[in-house]
Design an enzyme around this catalytic site. Structure first.
Site, PDB file in Angstrom:
ATOM      1  N   CYS A 326       0.836  -1.203   0.000  1.00  0.00           N
ATOM      2  CA  CYS A 326       0.000   0.000   0.000  1.00  0.00           C
ATOM      3  C   CYS A 326       0.873   1.255   0.000  1.00  0.00           C
ATOM      4  O   CYS A 326       1.535   1.528  -0.996  1.00  0.00           O
ATOM      5  CB  CYS A 326      -0.978  -0.038   1.165  1.00  0.00           C
ATOM      6  SG  CYS A 326      -2.392   1.072   0.923  1.00  0.00           S
ATOM      7  N   HIS A 423      -3.771  -5.606   1.216  1.00  0.00           N
ATOM      8  CA  HIS A 423      -3.587  -5.919   2.632  1.00  0.00           C
ATOM      9  C   HIS A 423      -4.068  -7.346   2.886  1.00  0.00           C
ATOM     10  O   HIS A 423      -4.981  -7.829   2.222  1.00  0.00           O
ATOM     11  CB  HIS A 423      -4.381  -4.955   3.513  1.00  0.00           C
ATOM     12  CG  HIS A 423      -3.896  -3.549   3.465  1.00  0.00           C
ATOM     13  ND1 HIS A 423      -2.712  -3.157   4.061  1.00  0.00           N
ATOM     14  CD2 HIS A 423      -4.424  -2.438   2.893  1.00  0.00           C
ATOM     15  CE1 HIS A 423      -2.541  -1.856   3.867  1.00  0.00           C
ATOM     16  NE2 HIS A 423      -3.563  -1.397   3.151  1.00  0.00           N
TER      17      HIS A 423
END
Length: 478
Positions: A326, A423
């Protein structure tokens, strides 16, 4: 409603345990937290964002997480400000004083969500935030007693005896409440006790005489309990770990987000995972992982100030592997632009220049549950995306994963760098095995993380069922 004398008193774990006990008993139960401040979040079934702890509590209830379970989420991006998320969607950044003024408008959103849950489920188990005795935050409170008074629900207060001063915490908290709030408190629960309960009993008797409130139970210290945390990385970062075959290091960014990504590695028998704090040298490792961040440009400055840019380049020269997740993925590129000042201030920063791509932060946050396969070993992967950044560039022509909604992430031409927005990258055994082999571990003995997560919930529920006084608690759930 469970309220605590302090943050990290055990509110989230207790609510998780209560939810699972009620679910075992066949009750239709749901969790609820009016306001949450956390950098660990989850994507819900209705495409929004809530605190990670509420997603775990939903699992304890046998439910998919929903935005009504945590209608207001605050994600700090500076020391004095946070992104404000209402019903799963970011509405902007606010400093603390502006947010305090805005809270009366949020009460309607909180009550709306609670009403929907109360209309659908037999029991709603509510978790407070911080402490109800924070005098400076009492006006316009929506997180603790302000909410409890608005919906007229009973309250129990939990305190952590492992911190010390548990009786002062409980008596002091009660004393600082108003008369109507004190009357709302139905009793106390003491958490994380270890030792001879007989030696504690005189104190419990005194507490009941002093306050007129019953002690509803004493929960033991559950060594090795694993429940995904709202935040709480400080304790994890300095735990001593024995040397293991694969060395993995993660910089402890000031605004690190979704550090639960690393729980499968932290618990892995073949991995030595270390979080490296400010001022510590970059250690030698087989794998460096740059984590998610709620302030990517600010945390990139921190990396440079703490020697990580040189450390990462040195690591790669010696054949090490590098993953960016991310915000950490965005850092690997050539440039990060935030023209709207969505995180901390408008501007742009040079990235680490390791992947040929650029990222621009957009107003609309991307919130997706995803599944597919890693390009590495064709391994199955699933997780979620939470990001405002949109990345473009030739690096993306070599994707890290082929997901159901399209190619995602990037792998460097030499195969030593992997970047992704996913994630939960290590949650599935198949994906974790493939990534650890790529990083240099020949035969990973990866745990079934889903089973481990479920075992933690069950263990917490067992303790709650055994050590709380259900003859007194049952009337709250009638």
């Amino acid at each position: 409603m469970v309220q605590g004398c302090t943050s990290d008193a055990g509110k989230s774990a207790l609510v998780t345990g209560l939810c699972r006990v009620l679910y075992r008993r066949g009750r239709r139960v749901a969790p609820f937290k009016p306001q949450n401040m956390a950098l660990n979040s989850a994507v819900t079934a209705d495409g929004g964002e809530i605190g990670r702890a509420q997603a775990v509590q939903a699992q304890a209830c046998g439910l998919e997480p929903h935005t009504d379970m945590n209608p207001v989420l605050l994600k700090p991006n500076t020391d004095v400000g946070a992104q404000v998320i209402v019903h799963g969607r970011a509405i902007g950044n606010m400093d603390a004083s502006r947010y305090h003024e805005f809270k009366p408008q949020l009460l309607a959103a909180v009550l709306e969500s609670h009403a929907r849950l109360a209309g659908e489920y037999e029991v709603v188990v509510v978790e407070g935030a911080g402490s109800p005795a924070e005098i400076n935050l009492r006006d316009n409170d929506i997180a603790n007693m302000g909410f409890a008074e608005a919906v007229d629900c009973p309250v129990v207060i939990i305190a952590d005896i492992d911190r010390g001063g548990v009786f002062a915490h409980l008596v002091g908290t009660l004393e600082l409440l108003s008369a109507s709030e004190q009357a709302r408190v139905q009793g106390f629960i003491i958490n994380r006790f270890r030792g001879d309960i007989g030696l504690l009993q005189p104190g419990l008797d005194w507490l009941e005489r002093r306050t007129g409130k019953p002690v509803l139970g004493v929960l033991p210290y559950l060594h090795g309990l694993h429940l995904e945390a709202e935040d709480g990385l400080g304790k994890l970062s300095f735990e001593a770990q024995a040397a293991q075959p694969l060395r993995v290091v993660v910089p402890l960014l000031p605004r690190i987000s979704n550090h639960t990504d690393f729980d499968p590695l932290r618990l892995h028998p073949d991995v030595d995972l270390r979080f490296v704090a400010a001022g510590e040298p970059v250690p030698s490792a087989d794998l460096i992982i740059l984590p998610g961040s709620k302030n990517v440009r600010g945390d990139l400055d921190w990396l440079r100030e703490n020697g990580w840019e040189g450390g990462v380049h040195r690591h790669l020269r010696y054949g090490g592997r590098l993953i960016g997740i991310c915000g950490g993925f965005q850092m690997l590129g050539q440039r990060i632009c935030d023209p709207l000042g969505l995180e901390a201030g408008a501007g742009e920063s040079a990235g680490l220049g390791l992947l040929e791509m650029e990222t621009e932060l957009k107003q609309e946050k991307q919130l997706h549950r995803v599944s597919g396969k890693l390009v590495l070993a064709d391994a199955r992967v699933s997780g979620y995306e939470i990001h405002a950044g949109m990345s473009v560039g030739p690096a993306l022509f070599r994707p890290a994963a082929r997901l159901e909604n399209g190619d995602e992430g990037a792998i460097s031409a030499d195969g030593h760098i992997l970047g992704t927005y996913v994630h939960g990258l290590f949650d599935r055994k198949e994906a974790c095995d493939a990534l650890l082999r790529w990083a240099g571990l020949e035969a990973p003995a990866t745990l079934d993380y889903e089973a481990l997560r479920e075992a933690g919930i069950e263990r917490m529920a067992d303790a709650v069922e055994k050590h709380l006084d259900w003859s007194k608690l049952n009337r709250f759930f009638a």
